[in-house]
Design a protein around this motif. Structure first.
Motif, short mmCIF file in Angstrom:
data_model
loop_
_atom_site.label_atom_id
_atom_site.label_comp_id
_atom_site.label_asym_id
_atom_site.label_seq_id
_atom_site.Cartn_x
_atom_site.Cartn_y
_atom_site.Cartn_z
N VAL A 15 4.40 4.14 -1.51
CA VAL A 15 3.52 4.44 -0.38
C VAL A 15 2.08 4.60 -0.85
CG1 VAL A 15 3.04 6.09 1.45
CG2 VAL A 15 5.40 5.49 0.92
N SER A 16 1.90 5.26 -1.98
CA SER A 16 0.55 5.42 -2.52
C SER A 16 -0.09 4.06 -2.81
CB SER A 16 0.59 6.27 -3.78
OG SER A 16 -0.69 6.42 -4.33
N ASP A 17 0.68 3.12 -3.36
CA ASP A 17 0.16 1.79 -3.61
C ASP A 17 -0.23 1.08 -2.31
OD1 ASP A 17 0.55 2.21 -6.29
OD2 ASP A 17 2.47 1.15 -6.37
N MET A 18 0.59 1.25 -1.27
CA MET A 18 0.28 0.64 0.02
C MET A 18 -1.02 1.21 0.61
SD MET A 18 2.44 -1.70 0.76
CE MET A 18 4.02 -2.29 0.16
N VAL A 19 -1.22 2.51 0.46
CA VAL A 19 -2.44 3.13 0.97
C VAL A 19 -3.66 2.59 0.24
CG1 VAL A 19 -3.69 5.31 1.14
CG2 VAL A 19 -1.29 5.22 1.78
N VAL A 20 -3.55 2.45 -1.08
CA VAL A 20 -4.67 1.91 -1.86
C VAL A 20 -4.98 0.47 -1.43
CG1 VAL A 20 -5.42 1.25 -4.17
CG2 VAL A 20 -4.27 3.44 -3.81
N THR A 73 -6.06 -7.40 9.53
CA THR A 73 -4.63 -7.63 9.69
C THR A 73 -3.86 -7.26 8.44
OG1 THR A 73 -5.11 -9.44 11.25
CG2 THR A 73 -2.91 -9.38 10.26
N LYS A 74 -4.35 -7.63 7.26
CA LYS A 74 -3.67 -7.27 6.02
C LYS A 74 -3.64 -5.76 5.83
CE LYS A 74 -6.11 -9.88 3.25
NZ LYS A 74 -6.59 -10.49 1.98
N CYS A 75 -4.74 -5.09 6.14
CA CYS A 75 -4.76 -3.63 6.06
C CYS A 75 -3.72 -3.01 6.98
CB CYS A 75 -6.16 -3.13 6.42
SG CYS A 75 -6.31 -1.36 6.65
N SER A 76 -3.61 -3.52 8.20
CA SER A 76 -2.65 -2.97 9.16
C SER A 76 -1.21 -3.20 8.71
CB SER A 76 -2.88 -3.61 10.53
OG SER A 76 -4.22 -3.39 10.97
N LYS A 77 -0.94 -4.33 8.11
CA LYS A 77 0.42 -4.60 7.65
C LYS A 77 0.80 -3.68 6.49
CE LYS A 77 0.76 -9.38 9.22
NZ LYS A 77 0.97 -10.80 8.84
N HIS A 78 -0.15 -3.38 5.61
CA HIS A 78 0.12 -2.41 4.55
C HIS A 78 0.41 -1.02 5.13
CE1 HIS A 78 -0.57 -5.18 1.37
NE2 HIS A 78 -1.87 -5.32 1.59
N ILE A 79 -0.29 -0.68 6.21
CA ILE A 79 -0.05 0.61 6.86
C ILE A 79 1.36 0.66 7.45
CG2 ILE A 79 -0.74 2.04 8.82
CD1 ILE A 79 -3.62 1.20 8.29
N PHE A 80 1.78 -0.41 8.11
CA PHE A 80 3.14 -0.46 8.68
C PHE A 80 4.19 -0.35 7.57
CE2 PHE A 80 1.27 -2.17 12.63
CZ PHE A 80 2.00 -1.43 13.55
N ASN A 81 3.95 -1.00 6.44
CA ASN A 81 4.91 -0.91 5.34
C ASN A 81 4.97 0.50 4.77
OD1 ASN A 81 5.55 -3.64 5.51
ND2 ASN A 81 3.94 -4.25 4.08
N ALA A 82 3.81 1.17 4.67
CA ALA A 82 3.80 2.55 4.17
C ALA A 82 4.57 3.49 5.09
CB ALA A 82 2.36 3.02 4.01
#
Length: 501
Positions: free
Chosen positions: A274-279, A302-311
């Motif tokens: 999760v920390s990696d996804m936030v970064v 869009t890429k930022c939002s997808k990382h947020i959904f994965n986190a």
């Protein structure tokens, strides 16, 4: 023209260097008798300006002829479509009325490109160029602009005749916009949006291009157009975009104390994944400012939002919802503090292809980002479930929220996180002790000042009540062994005696 003495001096210098100079090579090519500059193709400055204006007028005339021809073709296409629509059934009357209004607006938009303002802008530019020869004639385009231009030309070759039409339309649009720099940014945005709509309709109605190829072509058109126009339309000086950027950055810095718990963010940064996804999400939202094309900026969002959904999915072990996404996006923006955030949002809104901005996941994520920025600008104590007193103390930096106690962590949390929390607690305690010491020191300073003032007042009262009397100085007594003339009763002074032993 050269005088005989100046020519004699030039010949003398040339002979010293061993060079034979032909007088005809020094004169202007046009034969006016003035010195010709090799950098201006052998013309003098006056003749070079005349040749440049002739070439400029010829280019403008050709552009006008092309514009008039395109306008005639547009009107003929519109007239033919109107005649075809008259034979259709009346059941489609409302739909046809809407299409007619759209086509009328498009024809008007094409005419707007060639109004008198563009002629005045072109004439004004020519006058400025006549005063001083512009170096823009020989300037080299940037590497990125050259690369995008080559890629665009290679792309439109696959479309054959429609591609040639697209290229002509784009060149005409860029030339027209170069004469409309004095327009407001809203008017330039309207011209760009109308141009997108006009090109898309030409591909669909005139060239019968499939919708998927039209969408791809419009992406390339947007990339080519906005790469060339970026430095003129991004954060222009005529707007207050820069002022808004500074206000948002200052606001985000003041909210550095906001924790995920206050925003109800369902993300646990103690989990390494999760920390990696936030970064990565923070990196993507910051990278948005380095892109030129609105579509590329949307891709970063869009890429930022997808990382947020994965986190969120990894933390909750279930798919994320919209209620979880928006608070997390607000937290990412607060933690990343992206540069020129308002300018990028305004640039995307003004010059992005409307078909991409209004539909699809890109438009959804962009809308959420706008909502997140609006929430940050209006964030108050009630939004974070805090008292107004605590909110004011946090905003002014007098204190900070208490961190999570190390004893409440789960057993699988690493020792580094626990030690970090202990250190943060210790720093918080030291900060409170320092505030108490400063408060006590200020109180002691006040007491000392009051005590000094009191002692001074008492001394003044005593001096006023018992004034000091200064008596005259008495005469000094004479020495015993000195000759006392005034008093004869004193014995004579002693005389030393010597005894022989």
């Amino acid at each position: 023209p050269f005088s005989s003495s100046s020519r004699r001096k030039m010949n003398l210098k040339s002979e010293r260097r061993g060079i034979h100079v032909d007088q005809s090579e020094l004169l202007c090519k046009k034969g006016c008798g003035y010195y010709g500059n090799p950098a201006w193709q052998g013309f003098c400055s006056k003749c070079w300006r005349e040749e440049y204006h002739k070439a400029r007028q010829k280019q403008i005339q050709e552009d006008w002829e092309l514009a008039e021809r395109l306008q005639r073709e547009e009107e003929e296409a519109y007239a033919s479509s109107q005649s075809t629509q008259g034979a259709q059934s009346l059941t489609f009357s409302k739909f046809e009325e809407k299409k007619t209004n759209e086509k009328t607006r498009k024809v008007t938009t094409v005419k707007k490109f060639f109004t008198a303002s563009s002629r005045a802008g072109a004439k004004k530019a020519e006058i400025q160029e006549a005063k001083a020869p512009s170096p823009s004639i020989h300037r080299q385009a940037s590497i990125e602009t050259d690369r995008v231009s080559k890629e665009f030309i290679e792309f439109i070759r696959t479309y054959q005749k429609p591609g040639q039409d697209i290229y002509k339309q784009c060149k005409l649009f860029l030339d027209t916009m170069s004469h409309k720099r004095d327009l407001s940014i809203e008017e330039q945005s309207e011209c760009a949006q109308d141009f997108y709509q006009n090109v898309a309709d030409r591909l669909q109605t005139r060239w019968k291009v499939p919708p998927e190829k039209v969408e791809k072509a419009m992406d390339e058109v947007e990339k080519y157009i906005m790469t060339r126009q970026y430095k003129y339309v991004f954060c222009p000086e005529t707007t207050d975009d820069e002022k808004k950027d500074l206000a948002v950055q200052k606001r985000i810095r003041a909210l550095h104390w906001v924790t995920p718990q206050m925003l109800c963010v369902p993300v646990s940064e103690e989990i390494p994944e999760v920390s990696d996804m936030v970064v990565k999400a923070i990196t993507d939202i910051i990278e948005m400012d380095s892109k030129r094309v609105p579509r590329d900026k949307l891709a970063c969002i869009t890429k930022c939002s997808k990382h947020i959904f994965n986190a969120i999915k990894i933390t909750k072990n279930e798919p994320a919802s919209a209620d979880d996404f928006l608070p997390t996006l607000i937290y990412i923006v607060l933690k990343g503090n992206p540069p020129r955030l308002q300018s990028n949002i305004q640039y995307i809104t003004r010059f992005c292809n409307p078909s991409r901005l209004m539909t699809g996941e890109d438009g959804y994520y962009f809308t959420n980002l706008c909502c997140a920025v609006a929430f940050i600008e209006k964030l108050d104590a009630q939004s974070l479930n805090l008292s107004q007193e605590d909110f004011d103390r946090f905003m002014t930096g007098q204190t900070s929220p208490k961190k999570q106690e190390s004893d409440s962590f789960s057993p699988d949390v690493c020792l580094g996180v626990k030690q970090m929390c202990k250190s943060l607690d210790l720093l918080s305690q030291l900060n409170e002790r320092q505030e108490r010491i400063v408060s006590e020191a200020k109180k002691l300073e006040k007491d000392l000042i009051d005590w000094t003032d009191g002692i001074t007042k008492e001394v003044e009262d005593i001096v006023e009540k018992y004034p000091l009397e200064i008596k005259p100085k008495s005469q000094a007594l004479a020495a015993i062994d000195s000759e006392n003339v005034e008093n004869d009763k004193l014995p004579p002074p002693l005389q030393p005696q010597v005894y022989a032993g």
